[in-house]
Design a protein around this motif. Structure first.
Motif, PDB file in Angstrom:
ATOM      1  N   ILE A 134       0.858  -1.187   0.000  1.00  0.00           N
ATOM      2  CA  ILE A 134       0.000   0.000   0.000  1.00  0.00           C
ATOM      3  C   ILE A 134       0.889   1.230   0.000  1.00  0.00           C
ATOM      4  CG2 ILE A 134      -1.829   1.259   1.184  1.00  0.00           C
ATOM      5  CD1 ILE A 134      -2.673  -1.327   2.492  1.00  0.00           C
ATOM      6  N   SER A 135       0.617   2.171  -0.892  1.00  0.00           N
ATOM      7  CA  SER A 135       1.443   3.371  -0.987  1.00  0.00           C
ATOM      8  C   SER A 135       0.564   4.588  -1.217  1.00  0.00           C
ATOM      9  CB  SER A 135       2.469   3.237  -2.110  1.00  0.00           C
ATOM     10  OG  SER A 135       1.827   3.030  -3.358  1.00  0.00           O
ATOM     11  N   LEU A 136       1.093   5.755  -0.836  1.00  0.00           N
ATOM     12  CA  LEU A 136       0.397   7.024  -0.985  1.00  0.00           C
ATOM     13  C   LEU A 136       1.385   8.052  -1.522  1.00  0.00           C
ATOM     14  CD1 LEU A 136      -2.180   8.741  -0.474  1.00  0.00           C
ATOM     15  CD2 LEU A 136      -1.241   9.245   1.802  1.00  0.00           C
ATOM     16  N   GLY A 137       1.045   8.696  -2.643  1.00  0.00           N
ATOM     17  CA  GLY A 137       1.981   9.667  -3.211  1.00  0.00           C
ATOM     18  C   GLY A 137       1.496  10.261  -4.510  1.00  0.00           C
ATOM     19  N   LEU A 138       2.459  10.635  -5.369  1.00  0.00           N
ATOM     20  CA  LEU A 138       2.193  11.304  -6.637  1.00  0.00           C
ATOM     21  C   LEU A 138       2.505  10.378  -7.805  1.00  0.00           C
ATOM     22  CD1 LEU A 138       3.808  14.784  -5.882  1.00  0.00           C
ATOM     23  CD2 LEU A 138       1.379  14.222  -5.841  1.00  0.00           C
ATOM     24  N   THR A 139       1.772  10.587  -8.902  1.00  0.00           N
ATOM     25  CA  THR A 139       1.982   9.792 -10.113  1.00  0.00           C
ATOM     26  C   THR A 139       2.145  10.720 -11.312  1.00  0.00           C
ATOM     27  OG1 THR A 139       0.670   7.951  -9.255  1.00  0.00           O
ATOM     28  CG2 THR A 139       1.039   8.022 -11.631  1.00  0.00           C
ATOM     29  N   TYR A 140       3.178  10.464 -12.103  1.00  0.00           N
ATOM     30  CA  TYR A 140       3.407  11.203 -13.343  1.00  0.00           C
ATOM     31  C   TYR A 140       3.165  10.267 -14.520  1.00  0.00           C
ATOM     32  CZ  TYR A 140       5.832  13.319 -17.281  1.00  0.00           C
ATOM     33  OH  TYR A 140       6.136  13.822 -18.528  1.00  0.00           O
ATOM     34  N   LYS A 141       2.356  10.738 -15.491  1.00  0.00           N
ATOM     35  CA  LYS A 141       2.080   9.969 -16.702  1.00  0.00           C
ATOM     36  C   LYS A 141       2.534  10.770 -17.909  1.00  0.00           C
ATOM     37  CE  LYS A 141      -1.770   7.194 -14.990  1.00  0.00           C
ATOM     38  NZ  LYS A 141      -3.167   6.755 -15.215  1.00  0.00           N
ATOM     39  N   SER A 142       3.360  10.153 -18.737  1.00  0.00           N
ATOM     40  CA  SER A 142       3.896  10.836 -19.904  1.00  0.00           C
ATOM     41  C   SER A 142       2.788  11.094 -20.924  1.00  0.00           C
ATOM     42  CB  SER A 142       5.006  10.004 -20.542  1.00  0.00           C
ATOM     43  OG  SER A 142       5.416  10.555 -21.772  1.00  0.00           O
ATOM     44  N   PRO A 143       2.722  12.303 -21.507  1.00  0.00           N
ATOM     45  CA  PRO A 143       1.704  12.594 -22.522  1.00  0.00           C
ATOM     46  C   PRO A 143       2.064  12.037 -23.900  1.00  0.00           C
ATOM     47  CG  PRO A 143       3.050  14.530 -22.159  1.00  0.00           C
ATOM     48  CD  PRO A 143       3.537  13.483 -21.176  1.00  0.00           C
ATOM     49  N   LEU A 144       3.271  11.522 -24.081  1.00  0.00           N
ATOM     50  CA  LEU A 144       3.721  11.032 -25.380  1.00  0.00           C
ATOM     51  C   LEU A 144       3.176   9.627 -25.633  1.00  0.00           C
ATOM     52  CD1 LEU A 144       7.466  12.157 -25.192  1.00  0.00           C
ATOM     53  CD2 LEU A 144       5.529  13.384 -26.216  1.00  0.00           C
ATOM     54  N   ALA A 145       2.485   9.454 -26.753  1.00  0.00           N
ATOM     55  CA  ALA A 145       1.911   8.150 -27.085  1.00  0.00           C
ATOM     56  C   ALA A 145       2.992   7.104 -27.341  1.00  0.00           C
ATOM     57  CB  ALA A 145       1.000   8.283 -28.303  1.00  0.00           C
ATOM     58  N   LYS A 146       4.156   7.547 -27.841  1.00  0.00           N
ATOM     59  CA  LYS A 146       5.234   6.607 -28.131  1.00  0.00           C
ATOM     60  C   LYS A 146       6.059   6.256 -26.886  1.00  0.00           C
ATOM     61  CE  LYS A 146       5.822   7.886 -32.987  1.00  0.00           C
ATOM     62  NZ  LYS A 146       6.785   8.348 -34.027  1.00  0.00           N
ATOM     63  N   PHE A 147       5.809   6.945 -25.797  1.00  0.00           N
ATOM     64  CA  PHE A 147       6.545   6.663 -24.565  1.00  0.00           C
ATOM     65  C   PHE A 147       5.574   6.713 -23.380  1.00  0.00           C
ATOM     66  CE2 PHE A 147       9.662   7.705 -21.162  1.00  0.00           C
ATOM     67  CZ  PHE A 147      10.469   6.580 -21.315  1.00  0.00           C
ATOM     68  N   PRO A 148       4.637   5.735 -23.305  1.00  0.00           N
ATOM     69  CA  PRO A 148       3.594   5.760 -22.264  1.00  0.00           C
ATOM     70  C   PRO A 148       4.107   5.233 -20.927  1.00  0.00           C
ATOM     71  CG  PRO A 148       3.278   3.875 -23.678  1.00  0.00           C
ATOM     72  CD  PRO A 148       4.467   4.623 -24.239  1.00  0.00           C
ATOM     73  N   ILE A 149       4.886   6.027 -20.250  1.00  0.00           N
ATOM     74  CA  ILE A 149       5.459   5.628 -18.970  1.00  0.00           C
ATOM     75  C   ILE A 149       4.718   6.315 -17.839  1.00  0.00           C
ATOM     76  CG2 ILE A 149       7.205   7.446 -18.951  1.00  0.00           C
ATOM     77  CD1 ILE A 149       9.111   5.409 -17.662  1.00  0.00           C
ATOM     78  N   ALA A 150       4.538   5.595 -16.735  1.00  0.00           N
ATOM     79  CA  ALA A 150       3.905   6.144 -15.536  1.00  0.00           C
ATOM     80  C   ALA A 150       4.812   5.866 -14.352  1.00  0.00           C
ATOM     81  CB  ALA A 150       2.528   5.533 -15.308  1.00  0.00           C
ATOM     82  N   VAL A 151       5.101   6.900 -13.572  1.00  0.00           N
ATOM     83  CA  VAL A 151       5.996   6.790 -12.424  1.00  0.00           C
ATOM     84  C   VAL A 151       5.224   7.191 -11.176  1.00  0.00           C
ATOM     85  CG1 VAL A 151       8.168   7.528 -11.385  1.00  0.00           C
ATOM     86  CG2 VAL A 151       7.965   7.361 -13.887  1.00  0.00           C
ATOM     87  N   ASN A 152       5.171   6.280 -10.208  1.00  0.00           N
ATOM     88  CA  ASN A 152       4.496   6.540  -8.947  1.00  0.00           C
ATOM     89  C   ASN A 152       5.539   6.673  -7.845  1.00  0.00           C
ATOM     90  OD1 ASN A 152       3.265   5.230  -6.250  1.00  0.00           O
ATOM     91  ND2 ASN A 152       1.643   6.268  -7.367  1.00  0.00           N
ATOM     92  N   ILE A 153       5.567   7.826  -7.195  1.00  0.00           N
ATOM     93  CA  ILE A 153       6.518   8.106  -6.111  1.00  0.00           C
ATOM     94  C   ILE A 153       5.727   8.218  -4.814  1.00  0.00           C
ATOM     95  CG2 ILE A 153       8.298   9.678  -5.274  1.00  0.00           C
ATOM     96  CD1 ILE A 153       8.648  10.631  -8.169  1.00  0.00           C
ATOM     97  N   SER A 154       6.034   7.327  -3.864  1.00  0.00           N
ATOM     98  CA  SER A 154       5.270   7.265  -2.618  1.00  0.00           C
ATOM     99  C   SER A 154       6.203   7.442  -1.424  1.00  0.00           C
ATOM    100  CB  SER A 154       4.532   5.927  -2.506  1.00  0.00           C
ATOM    101  OG  SER A 154       3.675   5.733  -3.607  1.00  0.00           O
ATOM    102  N   PRO A 155       6.203   8.617  -0.804  1.00  0.00           N
ATOM    103  CA  PRO A 155       7.032   8.812   0.389  1.00  0.00           C
ATOM    104  C   PRO A 155       6.587   7.944   1.557  1.00  0.00           C
ATOM    105  CG  PRO A 155       6.330  10.912  -0.559  1.00  0.00           C
ATOM    106  CD  PRO A 155       5.529   9.849  -1.212  1.00  0.00           C
ATOM    107  N   VAL A 156       5.297   7.602   1.608  1.00  0.00           N
ATOM    108  CA  VAL A 156       4.762   6.768   2.685  1.00  0.00           C
ATOM    109  C   VAL A 156       4.190   5.496   2.071  1.00  0.00           C
ATOM    110  CG1 VAL A 156       3.136   6.617   4.590  1.00  0.00           C
ATOM    111  CG2 VAL A 156       4.227   8.805   4.062  1.00  0.00           C
ATOM    112  N   ALA A 157       4.705   4.354   2.496  1.00  0.00           N
ATOM    113  CA  ALA A 157       4.270   3.081   1.934  1.00  0.00           C
ATOM    114  C   ALA A 157       4.322   1.997   3.004  1.00  0.00           C
ATOM    115  CB  ALA A 157       5.126   2.688   0.730  1.00  0.00           C
ATOM    116  N   LEU A 158       3.545   0.946   2.788  1.00  0.00           N
ATOM    117  CA  LEU A 158       3.484  -0.203   3.695  1.00  0.00           C
ATOM    118  C   LEU A 158       3.677  -1.474   2.891  1.00  0.00           C
ATOM    119  CD1 LEU A 158       2.718  -1.544   6.492  1.00  0.00           C
ATOM    120  CD2 LEU A 158       0.365  -1.576   5.634  1.00  0.00           C
TER     121      LEU A 158
END
Length: 390
Positions: free
Chosen positions: A207-231
């Motif tokens: 379980i994690s709580l934080g921010l998620t970045y999703k790339s707007p580029l269709a050729k590079f559909p990457i999503a990064v989730n950064i959670s300072p607090v996690a279990l």
């Protein structure tokens, strides 16, 4: 001009400027009413201003659901069969074998205004049937075909989030992993005392709580989730598995990182980072690559951990000394928590709409269970069907 002519002209102008009036007398007026008929070729139709069309309502709701929901479901069955007769085996060798792997994947994304929730579920279950050499009651060697699993895992992943900016959102992530059927020490050791895994033994919850970045580029559909607090939690519900030994005579509870045989779970607090990438190549989608990299470091739990050792050899010496001095649970040495890493990769190559070649690679590192990196590779060819609502 003569004076008489001037007088005539003056009188003419005077009479022409005066208003003229006439009097008409009516002897008889017929005032009786008479029927008047009009010929109307238009047909009158009553109109209800509160008119409701059920068909139109259903069509509009279906369009809204399709716009808000993105659903993808795929299922596959891969297998291989190898068969030899006895003369072939006696001359060239070989072994009859069967390998079957069933897979299932689901992805659902719901969006409404700034809120979204993404759900992913995947499952794999595979078995091998191979010949093994055993002994009968008279201690005579015999050959039998034995089924032994080679794939067994299911994962449920849920991510509710609220949009914060153009490519950023904040929310939480829930992920649970476990397996379906029993796992044993080896093909020839499949009794109760050889049991090493089963449903919810082990089970992993993140379980994690934080921010998620999703790339707007269709050729590079990457999503990064950064959670300072996690279990991160581990569950081993089976007492038999916790007491059995299969890894260098180490009991099961220790193999899964539990504090003691009586404990059924372990919880660690810290931070986590998760990276997801999913892209399909080609107009027909003949190639698809999916990867997920997840890492967790339980630094919150590690800070307050007593009797902590970073070096593994020193930890083993401390454990031996602790056992010789009475095994007080309060003084038990503990190994410092190390980051956990799990990296999964899947490549799907479509030959036809239903025939797919799948290559999967998985890397797992958890020092609480094993000092070495665990890897798994699978190459399979079989039938796969994919459903998409868009």
């Amino acid at each position: 001009m003569k004076r008489s002519h001037v007088l005539l002209a003056g009188f003419f102008l005077l009479f022409s400027s005066l208003p003229a009036a006439a009097q008409i007398s009516i002897d008889e007026v017929n005032a009786e009413p008479s029927d008047v008929k009009f010929h109307d070729e238009l047909k009158s139709t009553s109109v209800d201003v509160d008119y409701f069309s059920l068909a139109r309502y259903r069509a509009e709701r279906a369009a809204i659901r399709k716009e808000r929901n993105d659903l993808e479901i795929s299922a596959g069955l891969q297998g291989t069969l190898t068969s030899y007769n006895d003369p072939w085996i006696s001359v060239s060798g070989g072994d009859n074998s069967i390998a079957l792997v069933a897979s299932f994947n689901l992805r659902h994304l719901f969006k409404k205004n700034l809120f979204s929730i993404e759900t992913k579920a995947s499952a794999k279950l595979g078995y091998n049937r191979m010949k093994v050499e055993t002994t009968n009651a008279e201690n005579e060697p015999v050959s039998n075909g034995v089924w032994f699993k080679n794939q067994d895992e299911f994962v449920v992943w849920v991510n509710p989030a609220f949009k914060l900016a153009k490519n950023w959102s904040y929310g939480s992530t829930f992920q649970f992993r476990s397996q379906f059927v029993n796992g044993y020490k080896s093909r020839t050791e499949q009794e109760r005392e050889h049991l090493k895994s089963s449903f919810l033994s082990p089970g992993y919850l993140d379980i994690s709580l934080g921010l998620t970045y999703k790339s707007p580029l269709a050729k590079f559909p990457i999503a990064v989730n950064i959670s300072p607090v996690a279990l991160s939690a581990v569950f081993v519900e089976s007492s038999r598995i916790r007491s059995n030994s299969w890894d260098s005579n180490k009991p099961g509870w220790e193999s899964y990182g539990l504090a003691s045989e009586g404990k059924t779970s372990k919880y660690e607090g810290g931070s986590s980072v998760e990276i997801n990438f999913d892209r399909t190549f080609g107009k027909t989608g003949y190639l698809r690559y999916r990867t997920t990299l997840y890492t967790f470091y339980g630094w919150i739990t590690d800070v307050g951990q007593p009797h902590k050792y970073n070096d593994y050899n020193r930890y083993l010496d401390a454990v031996q000394t602790w056992e010789q001095n009475g095994s007080d649970p309060e003084l038990k040495p503990r190994l410092a928590i190390h980051p956990t890493v799990r990296w999964t990769n899947t490549v799907d190559i479509k030959a036809t709409k239903f025939l797919t070649t799948t290559l999967s690679f998985q890397l797992y590192y958890n020092r609480a269970q094993n000092l070495s990196v665990q890897t798994e590779t699978l190459l399979s060819v079989g039938l796969t069907y994919t459903f998409k609502n868009k």
